[in-house]
Design an enzyme around this catalytic site. Structure first.
Site, PDB file in Angstrom:
ATOM      1  N   CYS A  13       0.813  -1.217   0.000  1.00  0.00           N
ATOM      2  CA  CYS A  13       0.000   0.000   0.000  1.00  0.00           C
ATOM      3  C   CYS A  13       0.842   1.261   0.000  1.00  0.00           C
ATOM      4  O   CYS A  13       0.389   2.301  -0.444  1.00  0.00           O
ATOM      5  CB  CYS A  13      -0.917   0.013   1.222  1.00  0.00           C
ATOM      6  SG  CYS A  13      -0.030   0.214   2.773  1.00  0.00           S
ATOM      7  N   GLY A 201       8.755   9.834  13.169  1.00  0.00           N
ATOM      8  CA  GLY A 201       8.383   8.506  12.668  1.00  0.00           C
ATOM      9  C   GLY A 201       8.005   8.524  11.196  1.00  0.00           C
ATOM     10  O   GLY A 201       7.893   7.490  10.557  1.00  0.00           O
ATOM     11  N   ALA A1006     -14.469 -19.493 -10.849  1.00  0.00           N
ATOM     12  CA  ALA A1006     -15.696 -20.293 -10.729  1.00  0.00           C
ATOM     13  C   ALA A1006     -15.503 -21.511  -9.831  1.00  0.00           C
ATOM     14  O   ALA A1006     -16.225 -22.498  -9.976  1.00  0.00           O
ATOM     15  CB  ALA A1006     -16.221 -20.698 -12.113  1.00  0.00           C
ATOM     16  N   GLN A1121      -9.251 -22.317   2.563  1.00  0.00           N
ATOM     17  CA  GLN A1121     -10.169 -21.631   1.650  1.00  0.00           C
ATOM     18  C   GLN A1121     -11.463 -21.247   2.359  1.00  0.00           C
ATOM     19  O   GLN A1121     -12.007 -20.171   2.148  1.00  0.00           O
ATOM     20  CB  GLN A1121     -10.498 -22.536   0.451  1.00  0.00           C
ATOM     21  CG  GLN A1121      -9.368 -22.676  -0.542  1.00  0.00           C
ATOM     22  CD  GLN A1121      -9.011 -21.343  -1.175  1.00  0.00           C
ATOM     23  OE1 GLN A1121      -9.807 -20.720  -1.836  1.00  0.00           O
ATOM     24  NE2 GLN A1121      -7.797 -20.879  -0.931  1.00  0.00           N
ATOM     25  N   GLU A1188     -15.044 -20.249  -3.915  1.00  0.00           N
ATOM     26  CA  GLU A1188     -15.979 -19.131  -3.786  1.00  0.00           C
ATOM     27  C   GLU A1188     -17.039 -19.277  -2.696  1.00  0.00           C
ATOM     28  O   GLU A1188     -17.376 -18.292  -2.025  1.00  0.00           O
ATOM     29  CB  GLU A1188     -16.714 -18.927  -5.114  1.00  0.00           C
ATOM     30  CG  GLU A1188     -15.809 -18.541  -6.261  1.00  0.00           C
ATOM     31  CD  GLU A1188     -16.589 -18.391  -7.539  1.00  0.00           C
ATOM     32  OE1 GLU A1188     -16.664 -17.280  -8.061  1.00  0.00           O
ATOM     33  OE2 GLU A1188     -17.148 -19.398  -8.011  1.00  0.00           O
TER      34      GLU A1188
HETATM   35  C1  LIG Z   1      -1.388   3.468   8.931  1.00  0.00           C
HETATM   36  C2  LIG Z   1      -1.562   4.560   9.974  1.00  0.00           C
HETATM   37  C3  LIG Z   1      -2.562   4.419  10.898  1.00  0.00           C
HETATM   38  C4  LIG Z   1      -2.729   5.408  11.882  1.00  0.00           C
HETATM   39  N1  LIG Z   1      -3.735   5.243  12.771  1.00  0.00           N
HETATM   40  C5  LIG Z   1      -3.951   6.190  13.714  1.00  0.00           C
HETATM   41  C6  LIG Z   1      -5.010   6.078  14.653  1.00  0.00           C
HETATM   42  O1  LIG Z   1      -5.745   5.097  14.660  1.00  0.00           O
HETATM   43  N2  LIG Z   1      -5.186   7.075  15.527  1.00  0.00           N
HETATM   44  C7  LIG Z   1      -4.344   8.167  15.562  1.00  0.00           C
HETATM   45  O2  LIG Z   1      -4.510   9.025  16.403  1.00  0.00           O
HETATM   46  N3  LIG Z   1      -3.338   8.281  14.709  1.00  0.00           N
HETATM   47  C8  LIG Z   1      -3.127   7.334  13.786  1.00  0.00           C
HETATM   48  N4  LIG Z   1      -2.100   7.488  12.907  1.00  0.00           N
HETATM   49  C9  LIG Z   1      -1.321   8.732  12.940  1.00  0.00           C
HETATM   50  C10 LIG Z   1      -0.121   8.642  13.843  1.00  0.00           C
HETATM   51  O3  LIG Z   1      -0.488   8.533  15.176  1.00  0.00           O
HETATM   52  C11 LIG Z   1       0.642   9.905  13.656  1.00  0.00           C
HETATM   53  O4  LIG Z   1       1.028   9.904  12.312  1.00  0.00           O
HETATM   54  C12 LIG Z   1       1.855   9.917  14.556  1.00  0.00           C
HETATM   55  O5  LIG Z   1       1.501  10.171  15.873  1.00  0.00           O
HETATM   56  C13 LIG Z   1       2.861  10.919  14.069  1.00  0.00           C
HETATM   57  O6  LIG Z   1       4.110  10.606  14.625  1.00  0.00           O
HETATM   58  P1  LIG Z   1       5.439  10.621  13.766  1.00  0.00           P
HETATM   59  O7  LIG Z   1       6.582  10.413  14.682  1.00  0.00           O
HETATM   60  O8  LIG Z   1       5.367   9.642  12.670  1.00  0.00           O
HETATM   61  O9  LIG Z   1       5.405  12.092  13.218  1.00  0.00           O
HETATM   62  P2  LIG Z   1       6.022  12.652  11.901  1.00  0.00           P
HETATM   63  O10 LIG Z   1       5.223  12.192  10.724  1.00  0.00           O
HETATM   64  O11 LIG Z   1       7.447  12.384  11.841  1.00  0.00           O
HETATM   65  O12 LIG Z   1       5.738  14.183  12.181  1.00  0.00           O
HETATM   66  C14 LIG Z   1       4.416  14.631  12.286  1.00  0.00           C
HETATM   67  C15 LIG Z   1       4.370  16.117  12.532  1.00  0.00           C
HETATM   68  O13 LIG Z   1       4.729  16.441  13.867  1.00  0.00           O
HETATM   69  C16 LIG Z   1       5.737  17.407  13.893  1.00  0.00           C
HETATM   70  N5  LIG Z   1       6.600  17.111  15.021  1.00  0.00           N
HETATM   71  C17 LIG Z   1       7.093  15.903  15.370  1.00  0.00           C
HETATM   72  N6  LIG Z   1       7.818  16.017  16.499  1.00  0.00           N
HETATM   73  C18 LIG Z   1       7.793  17.313  16.834  1.00  0.00           C
HETATM   74  C19 LIG Z   1       8.375  18.059  17.899  1.00  0.00           C
HETATM   75  N7  LIG Z   1       9.136  17.500  18.817  1.00  0.00           N
HETATM   76  N8  LIG Z   1       8.147  19.401  17.942  1.00  0.00           N
HETATM   77  C20 LIG Z   1       7.398  19.997  17.007  1.00  0.00           C
HETATM   78  N9  LIG Z   1       6.814  19.363  15.996  1.00  0.00           N
HETATM   79  C21 LIG Z   1       7.014  18.035  15.906  1.00  0.00           C
HETATM   80  C22 LIG Z   1       6.427  17.258  12.541  1.00  0.00           C
HETATM   81  O14 LIG Z   1       7.032  18.438  12.133  1.00  0.00           O
HETATM   82  C23 LIG Z   1       5.298  16.894  11.632  1.00  0.00           C
HETATM   83  O15 LIG Z   1       4.637  18.039  11.193  1.00  0.00           O
HETATM   84  C24 LIG Z   1      -1.880   6.529  11.929  1.00  0.00           C
HETATM   85  C25 LIG Z   1      -0.865   6.675  10.980  1.00  0.00           C
HETATM   86  C26 LIG Z   1      -0.702   5.692  10.011  1.00  0.00           C
HETATM   87  C27 LIG Z   1       0.393   5.841   8.997  1.00  0.00           C
HETATM   88  S1  FES Z   2       3.395  -1.411   2.017  1.00  0.00           S
HETATM   89 FE1  FES Z   2       1.632  -1.470   3.240  1.00  0.00          FE
HETATM   90  S2  FES Z   2       2.421  -0.943   5.162  1.00  0.00           S
HETATM   91 FE2  FES Z   2       4.098  -0.633   3.881  1.00  0.00          FE
END
Ligand SMILES: Cc1cc2nc3c(=O)[nH]c(=O)nc-3n(C[C@H](O)[C@H](O)[C@H](O)COP(=O)(O)OP(=O)(O)OC[C@H]3O[C@@H](n4cnc5c(N)ncnc54)[C@H](O)[C@@H]3O)c2cc1C
Ligand code: FES
Length: 1257
Positions: A13, A201, A1006, A1121, A1188
């Site tokens: 994805c 992250g 099928a 299946q 199926e």
């Molecule tokens: C598949 C998927 C499922 C998810 N499901 C959920 C869910 O169910 N519920 C939910 O709440 N969230 C969900 N998320 C979102 C996820 O929780 C947030 O993306 C995550 O918390 C962001 O953290 P990161 O470290 O990846 O941030 P990054 O993507 O690295 O940064 C995010 C933002 O925060 C800023 N930032 C980071 N650290 C700091 C700091 N110290 N000071 C100032 N700014 C900062 C960055 O500049 C950026 O703008 C999901 C994300 C994905 C990809």
């Molecule tokens: S390709 Fe689906 S989680 Fe990375």
């Protein structure tokens, strides 16, 4: 990784939503699982990454995780297997003896379309593994499997142990990336590059739409990692936060830790484990995306510490420098995705105080799926009572998902006194019907429900516990006299299971790049119905690496083809008729360049009318494809005059996305001579590539199609892949170079479409005991803009409209609607599930309408199972409504056994008791029988071919026309060849499906693949044995190898083709009669569910399936299946919801918007029993097709939910029938459980008076 030829890590994805790309990431200690697709390679400096190839291989030694998932039949198509393996492996690296909860958690970030793989994932107990599979006759044995020996694990590379170092800077063409040395360095960078996103992250920044021009990475800043009590460093991952909170909860008094408990409850469902390992918690505060689940809770308590450094760029800053504390409240929040954090500031830490006595806190979230899904609405609520009293001192409530920002319901909180609270709240949270995200009524009601739940929680603590799926499988053992060397009927492991578990199994996109290879990316229409005025691709060709642009003008052969008198175009020529229609393609040196160039193609349109998308609109416009079909038995109109009662109604069933883990694509390699071309392609139907020949103007004998295996197909890789192949081949033809095409997940969902939405309108006449005498049903399907296989799918729906019921007077009309949506196509079940569901809905309604005789429990409907039993076919020689004779004996046996094994009667009473004693939770139970036709009703497809070669060393190579997509067709073919030739399975190999070896094959569809291929392999092997017979007789004591050498010397041909001429099925639609199917597969299924009436959430409690697969060729594969089909049906009927914008654009284009079932959805008890003593003289070794039929069993969950809703409605005094369309999503369940809260939120805007966010098609 592709550069390193490590192809075990898969692209599913590209957005963190599927887990196929899971790897282990280590920075000395601990290790964590992570989604490779979200990891920028520059962020990995100093880290060790272990991919599936690193832990074991078939050449050296398998890791115990790999061995167990393979031997426990946990791998079907295998595409998601390496991801699962790496999730488990990482868990075991950190915890060699994990608990069940640890395993459950480790797997939450992985999704799979295969069998309930989670059930066969292994656990460690006392250093030995056991599995969750408990069966009376075990499908596999744990004898001799490798023990887990952590001393054998890879060590962390010593050269990386030093860590540290100064600032790093990586410079690419478009992106500059800094990794700061420490915090002060980070602040310097922040000041110097205020517009650069800060990446931790990358789970949020990684989202499309975020600026990626420059990024900085604070992971080197050790100071941020420090955890002090409940003050979290800003770079603490969500997993670390969770761990710390768990510790705090253990240490503190319960009343001090209420807020931590609430956070923990939210964290458990937030994203998958891989995301939680990488994502930090602070961005919830920093980014302020309203749907982030922790947000509303943070705002109750949290204080963030921000650090900043003044630069000359910010001369008017009110701050003198250093750090400041910022309360996380609405003042901090500037709007969608923005805060008042200054550009030069970073958040350092987050402080969450303990709860005070008399302070109660709760968090709520409701998502489309219980776990690993963004919430639709979430909330954080806090109430403080005056000490020692129940007088509310203060109340604060924050909602996420109720608008562009977090919503604080101030008025309600201030004015809250007793019973008026909900009404106040209803006014304060009201959403306009046009609100972004849609589901406006549902979201408003949810906010009331959360509030009420909070009230109830304060009064009485509610706790839930996670359960891990378990199940029993039973099957028929082979007879004692069968030779132990004969594998037929035994639960043999999938022949590629070890390769799949080690990542060695090759899919089309794993093939190394051919020299000079190019990439093609599609350009699609953004309009639903328009004239193409112009296409300007000059900008696209200026993108570095862009090679050429393709459109209809570049097709050397035919761009148009006639498919049953309907025209289909490869590239739209003059007009587009749906969003997502292919109008051109860009060819470039690399995938990224092709994508960037495609985005720069400018198309101008002139919109045309009419434009419509829904079935109802198509009916208004009388827009239907031909042919229109009708089937009729008896005299329906006359019978309506003789019945006790008549009811009319309708049932809508939404479509479904295939969501095979491997997206569609191929590599087209021109051979440079005489128009020859090789295609390495993911297709279920190799001869469909005739389309390639027509497009190129080349004979089919010049095009060779190779299929190694598919990462899932489910019917989606029959028709659409032919067009993609023709486009890639055109690109290869035009450039003279190899061309690779791999659809992005979003494009795959947009372009290739999926299962047809259906609407059934019916009138049914029945007697008071539930006997149905007459039914008149009109089926409408949404076919989209072109015919594809829609009319055959409609035929199958009509041919299944009787299911297992003898309705003497039955009439069905089938109309395929032509709309302006991408063309719908084949999907596992091929109209069968839709046809069956409408009739089951009728049975359900009849039961609800009949009511019970007086002596039975009052106020309860006639048990639906009695209505089903009374109408079931029972005569030994029965006839379907299309006059095909069959014997229903085994269907009735399945039904009886299912009711017995599921303990249906006593559980039904228990459900009634539960419902009588619970107001806000209700249960339902439902059982259905199944009669499913096997084979193609178009008789010419019922054929199979094979080629079997014996080599001089005695090894055997089998080729056949079927394609392996996880169903195990190759394994079964090898079992059959092994039985006839008398050689072990290990001496028989299947390399690929290739049109050069076996031409003109029927599609693997099928449920007929094994029937056709198995017979053909048998035929070829028998021919060979006949030729070898004289040699064997002459030298009876010789070995196989000796016979083969002798046969060779005697000039006996050791190569034979096999052919199976299947039955000539056909239906005379004028006369409503014909043997449409080869035979029928039977079964029965019973499911129990529990719904939360306040939120619409539901839990699948238990499912029992009894399936008649004749004499199973391989019970392990067949059970797989059945489980896989059921789970896909579970998604179809309860979770998977496609959403279209009002102008016809698909909104659900990836796993973040479209949810397929995950671990949390699988019933904790899923029992599968293969019917014993069943025969099927029609098919290979008395087996039956099974691919199926089990999808339909997902409807038991739907009807059980409907029963539970009915029980909830009765509490509100609503006893009558009510409509519920499929899928029964949280929204629909909640909205159907009418109560005082739903009444408080009612919109006055009439449909049509506003533009909704999404439409039902
Ligand atoms: C598949 C998927 C499922 C998810 N499901 C959920 C869910 O169910 N519920 C939910 O709440 N969230 C969900 N998320 C979102 C996820 O929780 C947030 O993306 C995550 O918390 C962001 O953290 P990161 O470290 O990846 O941030 P990054 O993507 O690295 O940064 C995010 C933002 O925060 C800023 N930032 C980071 N650290 C700091 C700091 N110290 N000071 C100032 N700014 C900062 C960055 O500049 C950026 O703008 C999901 C994300 C994905 C990809
Ligand atoms: S390709 Fe689906 S989680 Fe990375």
């Amino acid at each position: 990784m592709s550069a390193a030829r490590l192809t075990g890590t898969k692209y599913g994805c590209g957005s963190g939503g599927c887990g196929a790309c899971t790897v282990m990431l280590s920075r000395y200690d601990p290790h964590c699982s992570a989604n490779a697709c979200l990891l920028p390679v520059v962020s990995l400096h100093g880290a060790a990454v272990v991919t599936v190839e690193g832990i074991g291989s078939t050449k050296t030694k398998l890791h115990p995780v790999q061995e167990r998932i393979a031997k426990a039949h946990g791998s079907q198509c295998g595409f998601c297997t390496p991801g699962m393996v790496m999730s488990m492996y990482t868990l075991l690296r950190n915890q060699p003896q994990p608990s069940l909860e640890d395993i459950r958690e480790a797997l939450t970030g992985s999704t799979s379309r295969s069998r309930s793989k989670f059930q066969v994932i292994i656990i460690s107990s006392c250093s030995q593994y056991s599995t969750f599979l408990h069966s009376t006759s075990e499908l596999f044995h744990m004898n001799g499997v490798l023990p887990l020996d952590p001393s054998q694990d890879l060590i962390f590379p010593p050269e990386l142990m030093k860590g540290g170092g100064g600032r790093l800077c990586f410079q690419g063409n478009r992106v500059k990336w800094f990794s700061p040395a420490d915090l002060s360095d980070l602040l310097e960078l922040r000041a110097a590059h205020p517009n650069a996103p800060l990446v931790v992250g990358n789970t949020n920044v990684g989202d499309p739409g975020f600026c990626r021009e420059r990024v900085t990475d604070p992971t080197g800043t050790g100071a941020l990692w420090a955890i002090a009590g409940v003050t979290f460093g800003s770079a603490c991952s969500l997993s670390e936060v969770k761990e710390e909170l768990q510790g705090a909860v253990g240490r503190l008094d319960p009343e001090e830790s209420r807020v931590f408990q609430a956070l923990l409850n939210t964290l458990r469902c937030l994203a998958g484990k891989q995301i939680r390992n990488m994502a930090v918690s602070l961005p919830s505060g920093a980014v302020c995306l309203h749907r982030l689940s922790l947000h509303p809770l943070y705002w109750q308590f949290s204080v963030a510490v921000a650090s900043y450094k003044l630069t000359h760029k910010l001369p008017f800053s009110p701050f003198a420098g250093g750090t400041r504390e910022v309360p996380l409240n609405e003042k901090f929040f500037a709007g969608f995705g923005r805060t008042h954090l200054r550009a030069d500031e970073v958040l350092l830490s987050l402080h969450i105080p303990r709860s005070q006595p008399w302070e109660f806190v709760s968090a709520f979230r409701q998502a489309q799926r219980r776990e690993f899904a963004f919430s639709i609405v979430n909330a954080g609520m806090k109430v403080v009572f005056k000490e020692g009293t129940d007088t509310v001192q203060s109340l604060s409530i924050f909602y996420g998902g109720m608008g562009p920002t977090l919503l604080r319901v101030k008025r309600t909180c201030e004015g809250l006194v007793g019973m008026y609270a909900c009404r106040l709240l209803a006014e304060e949270v009201a959403l306009p019907p046009t609100a972004h995200g849609g589901k406006t009524e549902f979201r408003s009601i949810l906010s009331l429900s959360f509030f009420f739940k909070f009230y109830m929680q304060v009064v009485q603590e509610l706790r839930e516990k996670n359960e891990v799926p378990q199940g029993h499988q039973t099957f028929q053992m082979v007879s004692e006299i069968q030779s132990s060397k004969d594998p037929v009927g035994r639960p043999r492991v999938h022949i590629a299971a070890f390769q799949q578990a080690t990542g060695e199994a090759k899919y089309y996109d794993d093939l190394p790049a051919v020299s000079g290879e190019l990439f093609v990316f599609m350009v699609t229409s953004t309009r639903a119905h328009a004239k193409i005025i112009s296409m300007d691709f000059s900008e696209a060709l200026r993108v570095p690496g862009a090679v050429t642009f393709l459109s209809a003008r570049d097709v050397p052969g035919q761009n148009r083809r006639l498919w049953f008198n309907n025209t289909e175009e490869l590239f739209a020529e003059e007009e587009v008729c749906c969003v997502g229609q292919i109008i051109g393609a860009v060819v470039a040196e690399s995938r990224e360049q092709a994508k960037r160039a495609a985005e720069r193609v400018r198309v101008t349109y002139d919109d045309l009318s009419p434009v419509f998308f829904t079935i109802e609109e198509a009916i208004q416009h009388q827009s239907f494809f031909n042919p229109k079909r009708k089937l009729e038995r008896g005299n329906v109109d006359e019978a309506f005059g003789k019945v006790d009662r008549i009811l009319e109604g309708e049932m809508y069933m939404g479509g479904q996305e295939h969501f095979y883990m491997e997206t569609q694509g191929l590599i087209a390699v021109p051979r440079g001579e005489d128009g020859e071309m090789d295609l390495y392609v993911a297709t279920q139907h190799t001869p469909d590539l005739e389309v390639v020949g027509h497009t190129l103007g080349v004979d089919s004998n010049k095009i060779t199609c190779h299929v190694k295996r598919l990462g899932g197909g489910f019917g989606g890789k029959v028709m659409k892949i032919a067009s993609l192949s023709a486009i890639a081949a055109t690109a290869a033809y035009k450039t003279g170079r190899a061309v690779r095409c791999v659809l992005d997940r979003g494009d795959d969902m947009l372009i290739t479409s999926g299962r047809h939405p259906f609407l059934g309108k019916y009138k049914v006449g029945f007697m008071n005991d539930g006997t149905i005498l007459a039914a008149d049903i009109t089926y409408y399907s949404n076919g989209g803009s072109t015919l594809d296989e829609s009319s055959f799918i409609m035929e199958k729906a009509l041919l299944h409209m009787d299911n297992g019921y003898k309705i003497p007077n039955l009439r069905g009309h089938g109309l395929v609607c032509k709309t302006h949506l991408p063309s719908y196509t084949a999907f596992r079940g091929f109209g069968g599930p839709q046809g069956l569901t409408i009739i089951e809905s009728i049975l359900h309604e009849v039961a609800a309408e009949c009511g019970l005789p007086a002596e039975e429990v009052s106020n309860v409907d006639l048990p639906a199972h009695q209505v089903r039993a009374v109408n079931m076919y029972s005569e030994e020689e029965s006839y379907t409504h299309h006059r095909q004779p069959f014997c229903p004996r085994d269907m009735v046996r399945c039904w009886d056994e299912c009711l017995e094994k599921s303990d249906y009667s006593s559980r039904r009473l228990a459900v009634q008791h539960f419902n009588a004693t619970n107001r806000w939770r209700k249960r339902g139970i439902c059982a259905v029988p199944l009669k499913f036709g096997i084979g193609f009703s178009k008789g010419f497809y019922n054929q199979g071919a094979a080629l079997v070669n014996i080599y001089k060393d005695g090894s055997v190579l089998v080729s056949h026309g079927g394609t392996e997509m996880g169903q195990g067709i190759n394994t079964k073919a090898v079992q059959i060849a092994s039985r006839i030739l008398g050689v072990p399975m290990s001496s028989i190999h299947i390399k690929e499906t290739c049109t050069g070896n076996v031409p003109n094959a029927a599609p693997s569809a099928a449920s007929f693949g094994t029937d056709a291929v198995g017979m053909a392999v048998k035929d070829a092997c028998e021919k060979l044995m006949k030729r070898l017979e004289p040699v064997m007789k002459a030298y009876p004591k010789w070995t196989w190898s000796q016979w083969i050498v002798e046969a060779y010397c005697q000039k006996i041909s050791l190569s034979a083709t096999g052919f199976f001429m299947g039955p000539h099925t056909s239906v005379d639609w004028e006369k409503s009669e014909g043997a449409a199917y080869y035979y029928f597969t039977f079964g029965a299924c019973c499911s129990e569910v529990e719904i939360d009436c306040l939120t619409g959430d539901h839990k699948n409690i238990r499912t029992d399936i009894v399936m008649d697969v004749g004499k199973s060729l391989n019970p392990a594969l067949d059970v797989g299946q059945v489980e896989g089909g059921f789970v896909q049906g579970l998604g179809l009927y309860t979770i998977e919801e496609l959403q279209f914008s009002p102008d016809g654009a698909l909104r659900t284009r990836g796993p973040n918007q479209y949810k397929i079932p995950a671990l949390c959805d699988i019933p904790p008890q899923l029992n599968v029993h293969l019917l014993a003593d069943s025969q099927n003289p029609n098919a290979i070794y008395s087996s039956k097709g099974i691919g199926e039929p089990p999808v339909f069993f997902g409807c038991t969950l739907f009807f059980a939910i409907k029963e539970a809703i009915a029980a909830a409605r009765r509490e509100s005094g609503l006893n009558g029938r009510f409509a519920l369309s499929s899928p029964a999503t949280v929204e629909k369940i909640r909205m159907a459980c009418v109560d005082r809260f739903t009444e408080m939120v009612c919109f006055t805007s009439k449909p049509g008076s506003f533009t909704p966010w999404a439409i039902n098609v």
